[in-house]
Scaffold this motif. Structure first.
Motif, PDB file in Angstrom:
ATOM      1  N   ILE A  40       0.840  -1.196   0.000  1.00  0.00           N
ATOM      2  CA  ILE A  40       0.000   0.000   0.000  1.00  0.00           C
ATOM      3  C   ILE A  40       0.875   1.246   0.000  1.00  0.00           C
ATOM      4  O   ILE A  40       1.965   1.249   0.582  1.00  0.00           O
ATOM      5  CB  ILE A  40      -0.960   0.004   1.223  1.00  0.00           C
ATOM      6  CG1 ILE A  40      -1.946   1.185   1.171  1.00  0.00           C
ATOM      7  CG2 ILE A  40      -0.186  -0.005   2.541  1.00  0.00           C
ATOM      8  CD1 ILE A  40      -3.079   1.089   2.180  1.00  0.00           C
ATOM      9  N   ASP A  41       0.401   2.290  -0.674  1.00  0.00           N
ATOM     10  CA  ASP A  41       1.134   3.554  -0.701  1.00  0.00           C
ATOM     11  C   ASP A  41       0.148   4.709  -0.808  1.00  0.00           C
ATOM     12  O   ASP A  41      -0.859   4.613  -1.512  1.00  0.00           O
ATOM     13  CB  ASP A  41       2.092   3.597  -1.895  1.00  0.00           C
ATOM     14  CG  ASP A  41       2.914   4.883  -1.925  1.00  0.00           C
ATOM     15  OD1 ASP A  41       3.885   4.969  -1.159  1.00  0.00           O
ATOM     16  OD2 ASP A  41       2.558   5.800  -2.688  1.00  0.00           O
ATOM     17  N   PHE A  42       0.447   5.784  -0.092  1.00  0.00           N
ATOM     18  CA  PHE A  42      -0.330   7.022  -0.170  1.00  0.00           C
ATOM     19  C   PHE A  42       0.548   8.154  -0.682  1.00  0.00           C
ATOM     20  O   PHE A  42       1.749   8.190  -0.429  1.00  0.00           O
ATOM     21  CB  PHE A  42      -0.843   7.439   1.216  1.00  0.00           C
ATOM     22  CG  PHE A  42      -1.978   6.624   1.737  1.00  0.00           C
ATOM     23  CD1 PHE A  42      -3.296   6.982   1.447  1.00  0.00           C
ATOM     24  CD2 PHE A  42      -1.752   5.511   2.522  1.00  0.00           C
ATOM     25  CE1 PHE A  42      -4.361   6.237   1.938  1.00  0.00           C
ATOM     26  CE2 PHE A  42      -2.802   4.753   3.019  1.00  0.00           C
ATOM     27  CZ  PHE A  42      -4.111   5.118   2.721  1.00  0.00           C
ATOM     28  N   GLU A  43      -0.072   9.089  -1.381  1.00  0.00           N
ATOM     29  CA  GLU A  43       0.510  10.391  -1.635  1.00  0.00           C
ATOM     30  C   GLU A  43      -0.335  11.414  -0.886  1.00  0.00           C
ATOM     31  O   GLU A  43      -1.546  11.223  -0.721  1.00  0.00           O
ATOM     32  CB  GLU A  43       0.538  10.714  -3.131  1.00  0.00           C
ATOM     33  CG  GLU A  43       1.368   9.754  -3.964  1.00  0.00           C
ATOM     34  CD  GLU A  43       2.839   9.736  -3.599  1.00  0.00           C
ATOM     35  OE1 GLU A  43       3.379  10.810  -3.243  1.00  0.00           O
ATOM     36  OE2 GLU A  43       3.457   8.654  -3.659  1.00  0.00           O
ATOM     37  N   THR A  44       0.313  12.472  -0.417  1.00  0.00           N
ATOM     38  CA  THR A  44      -0.401  13.493   0.347  1.00  0.00           C
ATOM     39  C   THR A  44      -0.284  14.855  -0.332  1.00  0.00           C
ATOM     40  O   THR A  44       0.682  15.134  -1.034  1.00  0.00           O
ATOM     41  CB  THR A  44       0.133  13.589   1.788  1.00  0.00           C
ATOM     42  OG1 THR A  44       1.547  13.796   1.762  1.00  0.00           O
ATOM     43  CG2 THR A  44      -0.192  12.325   2.574  1.00  0.00           C
TER      44      THR A  44
END
Length: 197
Positions: A10-14
């Motif tokens: 899983i990966d998020f960008e903010t």
């Protein structure tokens, strides 16, 4: 955790420096070390402010890209959790997991969502234990080192690359499961609804 090499990267960008500002998320499921499926979504941040340099130089996501996209609760409840719950009991993995897990915690706290009771581990720590002689263990460096061509800071492609790094590490350690890999690296899994380490 089960006795196969199963995990969800899983990966998020903010959008900005606040951990509740998720603007995209990608997840890739690996079963027995092989990618089986994936999901991706843009997210309308809690507060609509983008650090201009991040839009220009890092993830290239802008106000216009997300202004009509769903907020975190819709993405979390209708995409992320259903995807995770298709394979109960397998852990999440993220590169520099403290960042991504704190995004989840920050968004869930902001929107009054319960934190799920999920295991996770950090591919950055695994990479450091597996290839201690490398000059650094950033995901971009590892991708280049191992011939993984991908678009850095795209949440789906970062997730996929993270998952491939875990597969390579498991092969190097001759580990048949995520739990065995962590044991050989002297790393313990964490729980999402508990403090990081």
């Amino acid at each position: 955790m089960n006795d196969r090499l199963d995990y969800i990267a899983i990966d998020f960008e903010t959008a900005n420096q606040y951990r509740n500002s998720a603007c995209s998320v990608g997840l890739v499921r690996f079963i027995d070390g092989k990618e089986t499926d994936s999901v991706y979504s843009l997210i309308h941040p809690a507060k609509m402010y983008f650090v201009p340099e991040w839009t220009r130089d890092i993830h290239h996501i802008s106000y216009d890209d997300v202004r009509d996209k769903p907020f975190f609760p819709d993405v979390w409840n209708n995409m992320v959790m259903p995807f995770v719950e298709q394979t109960p009991g397998i852990p999440l993995v993220a590169h520099n997991a403290k960042f991504d897990m704190n995004v989840i915690r920050g968004c869930c706290d902001y929107f009054n969502l319960p934190l799920p009771d999920l295991d996770y581990f950090d591919s950055l720590l695994v990479a450091r234990k597996t290839w201690p002689g490398l000059p650094n263990h950033k995901l971009t460096f590892l991708g280049q080192k191992f011939g993984i061509n991908y678009l850095a800071h795209d949440a789906l492609e970062d997730s996929r690359t993270c998952g491939l790094v875990i597969k390579l590490a498991a092969e190097k350690w001759a580990a048949g499961s995520a739990m065995e890999l962590l044991r050989k690296c002297s790393i313990r899994p964490c729980r999402l609804n508990q403090p990081y380490y």
